[in-house]
Design a protein around this motif. Structure first.
Motif, PDB file in Angstrom:
ATOM      1  N   ARG A 149       3.897  15.917   1.461  1.00  0.00           N
ATOM      2  CA  ARG A 149       3.899  15.623   0.026  1.00  0.00           C
ATOM      3  C   ARG A 149       3.006  14.447  -0.357  1.00  0.00           C
ATOM      4  N   TYR A 150       3.028  13.390   0.435  1.00  0.00           N
ATOM      5  CA  TYR A 150       2.377  12.151   0.003  1.00  0.00           C
ATOM      6  C   TYR A 150       1.089  11.834   0.767  1.00  0.00           C
ATOM      7  N   LEU A 255      10.885  27.804   4.731  1.00  0.00           N
ATOM      8  CA  LEU A 255      11.173  26.534   4.049  1.00  0.00           C
ATOM      9  C   LEU A 255       9.892  25.734   3.836  1.00  0.00           C
ATOM     10  N   PRO A 256       9.809  24.983   2.750  1.00  0.00           N
ATOM     11  CA  PRO A 256       8.569  24.232   2.459  1.00  0.00           C
ATOM     12  C   PRO A 256       8.280  23.133   3.473  1.00  0.00           C
ATOM     13  N   VAL A 257       9.330  22.502   4.001  1.00  0.00           N
ATOM     14  CA  VAL A 257       9.180  21.460   5.019  1.00  0.00           C
ATOM     15  C   VAL A 257      10.408  21.484   5.920  1.00  0.00           C
ATOM     16  N   PRO A 258      10.292  21.001   7.155  1.00  0.00           N
ATOM     17  CA  PRO A 258      11.483  20.831   7.982  1.00  0.00           C
ATOM     18  C   PRO A 258      12.475  19.885   7.310  1.00  0.00           C
ATOM     19  N   ARG A 259      13.755  20.149   7.544  1.00  0.00           N
ATOM     20  CA  ARG A 259      14.864  19.334   7.032  1.00  0.00           C
ATOM     21  C   ARG A 259      14.997  19.428   5.511  1.00  0.00           C
ATOM     22  N   THR A 260      14.586  20.557   4.971  1.00  0.00           N
ATOM     23  CA  THR A 260      14.741  20.777   3.534  1.00  0.00           C
ATOM     24  C   THR A 260      16.191  20.640   3.110  1.00  0.00           C
ATOM     25  N   ASP A 279      18.030  15.331  -9.691  1.00  0.00           N
ATOM     26  CA  ASP A 279      17.232  15.471  -8.472  1.00  0.00           C
ATOM     27  C   ASP A 279      15.951  16.267  -8.696  1.00  0.00           C
ATOM     28  N   HIS A 280      15.482  16.354  -9.938  1.00  0.00           N
ATOM     29  CA  HIS A 280      14.396  17.285 -10.233  1.00  0.00           C
ATOM     30  C   HIS A 280      13.079  16.914  -9.550  1.00  0.00           C
ATOM     31  N   VAL A 281      12.814  15.617  -9.331  1.00  0.00           N
ATOM     32  CA  VAL A 281      11.531  15.239  -8.743  1.00  0.00           C
ATOM     33  C   VAL A 281      11.389  15.831  -7.344  1.00  0.00           C
ATOM     34  N   LEU A 282      12.443  15.753  -6.558  1.00  0.00           N
ATOM     35  CA  LEU A 282      12.425  16.370  -5.230  1.00  0.00           C
ATOM     36  C   LEU A 282      12.626  17.875  -5.325  1.00  0.00           C
ATOM     37  N   PHE A 283      13.647  18.304  -6.078  1.00  0.00           N
ATOM     38  CA  PHE A 283      14.043  19.707  -6.072  1.00  0.00           C
ATOM     39  C   PHE A 283      12.957  20.614  -6.646  1.00  0.00           C
ATOM     40  N   ASP A 284      12.306  20.176  -7.709  1.00  0.00           N
ATOM     41  CA  ASP A 284      11.245  20.987  -8.298  1.00  0.00           C
ATOM     42  C   ASP A 284      10.091  21.167  -7.329  1.00  0.00           C
ATOM     43  N   TRP A 285       9.811  20.141  -6.533  1.00  0.00           N
ATOM     44  CA  TRP A 285       8.738  20.241  -5.540  1.00  0.00           C
ATOM     45  C   TRP A 285       9.122  21.233  -4.443  1.00  0.00           C
ATOM     46  N   LEU A 286      10.363  21.147  -3.960  1.00  0.00           N
ATOM     47  CA  LEU A 286      10.808  22.032  -2.882  1.00  0.00           C
ATOM     48  C   LEU A 286      10.834  23.494  -3.309  1.00  0.00           C
ATOM     49  N   THR A 287      11.121  23.744  -4.579  1.00  0.00           N
ATOM     50  CA  THR A 287      11.293  25.129  -5.041  1.00  0.00           C
ATOM     51  C   THR A 287      10.119  25.634  -5.866  1.00  0.00           C
ATOM     52  N   ASP A 288       9.032  24.870  -5.911  1.00  0.00           N
ATOM     53  CA  ASP A 288       7.840  25.290  -6.660  1.00  0.00           C
ATOM     54  C   ASP A 288       7.389  26.659  -6.170  1.00  0.00           C
TER      55      ASP A 288
END
Length: 312
Positions: A149-150, A255-260, A279-288
């Motif tokens: 992500r970063y 899954l988008p990343v390990p340990r989702t 939790d939208h900042v994390l959750f929206d990224w994971l479920t994009d």
């Protein structure tokens, strides 16, 4: 001083510090930048050998493709020539900036470690700086989400944040707890649940103990414990692990990343604690939907629902 002279001076300063022998307080911003740059090479090459580090700075590892010994637990291509070359180039830029600070009498702050970080204080103890850089990179290696992500910018901020966190060790415990809680809240709002700070502080404490002694960790264990105790009131360690299992069972390699699942559970803990409003900042990224398909996104939603139903 010409640009070429500055670059040559920066490389020579890096070479001076490949022995990693400097201890005690650092007053010269160029020296601090060199110490940080060399320690990032230590992590990247998996070696503390001065000859290996000199070869890296001089470009011989990158050009010959040598593969130095690698410590256990390393990830994402340590020792690869291209990665080493990138880190050397970055270190030289940072040392050049440090030389300019030296010439104008500017003091040391976080921008010496990471030019994007700003002017907040960081430790200037050479041994603790090295420990902070190692802890930052080990935390990134343990959680691929950071890198995905970063990217490299996140790695630089991890080093400057870590160098600030270790400077909190001498504080009274209550002060350190408040400062860590503040940074945790800021980072949680940017998609990094407070659980990740717990893990990083544990790694930082381990690195400081190994490099110095038990006394040097000061208030850091209390700060880590404060986050852990708060999080466990709603989402305990078992629920973190179960959420991870639920996500893997439902989506596997999709899954988008390990340990989702663990990240979803940790973000839910922050919401329940009031650290974040949602939790939208994390959750929206994971479920994009550009990142995962509809079925995987639905599975991640289901994991969040299950976590919320099991949280206390």
């Amino acid at each position: 001083m010409t640009d070429a002279t500055s670059a040559d001076d920066a490389r020579q300063l890096l070479l001076v510090h490949t022995d990693r022998a400097l201890t005690g307080g650092i007053e010269d911003p160029a020296v601090l930048a060199a110490v940080v740059g060399i320690e990032r090479l230590v992590v990247a090459t998996g070696s503390t050998d001065a000859a290996t580090l000199r070869a890296a700075v001089e470009g011989r590892l990158a050009l010959t493709g040598e593969q130095p010994a690698q410590e256990p637990g390393k990830a994402h291509g340590e020792g690869h020539g291209a990665r080493v070359a990138e880190l050397v180039a970055e270190a030289e830029r940072h040392v050049v900036a440090g030389l300019l600070r030296r010439s104008t009498g500017q003091s040391i702050d976080a921008a010496v470690v990471n030019p994007e970080a700003g002017a907040y204080p960081v430790t200037t103890d050479a041994t603790l700086v090295r420990a902070a850089v190692r802890a930052a990179q080990r935390s990134i290696d343990a959680m691929p989400y950071y890198g995905v992500r970063y990217g490299e910018r996140g790695a630089r901020f991890a080093s400057s944040d870590s160098a600030w966190l270790v400077s909190l060790a001498p504080l009274e415990e209550g002060q350190a707890v408040r400062q860590v809680a503040w940074l945790s809240r800021v980072l949680a709002g940017r998609g990094m649940p407070s659980w990740l700070m717990e893990l990083h502080l544990d790694e930082l404490v381990a690195q400081v103990r190994e490099a110095v002694d038990d006394a040097a960790v000061g208030a850091l264990p209390a700060a880590a414990a404060s986050l852990t105790v708060a999080r466990r009131r709603h989402v305990d360690d078992d629920l973190i692990d179960r959420a991870d299992t639920w996500a893997r069972e439902a989506a596997g390699d999709g899954l988008p990343v390990p340990r989702t699942g663990a990240l979803v559970a940790a973000a839910s803990a922050d919401v329940l604690l009031g650290v974040t409003a949602d939790d939208h900042v994390l959750f929206d990224w994971l479920t994009d939907r550009e990142r995962v398909g509809a079925e995987v996104a639905a599975a991640i939603h289901d994991v969040r629902d299950r976590v919320r139903s099991h949280a206390t």
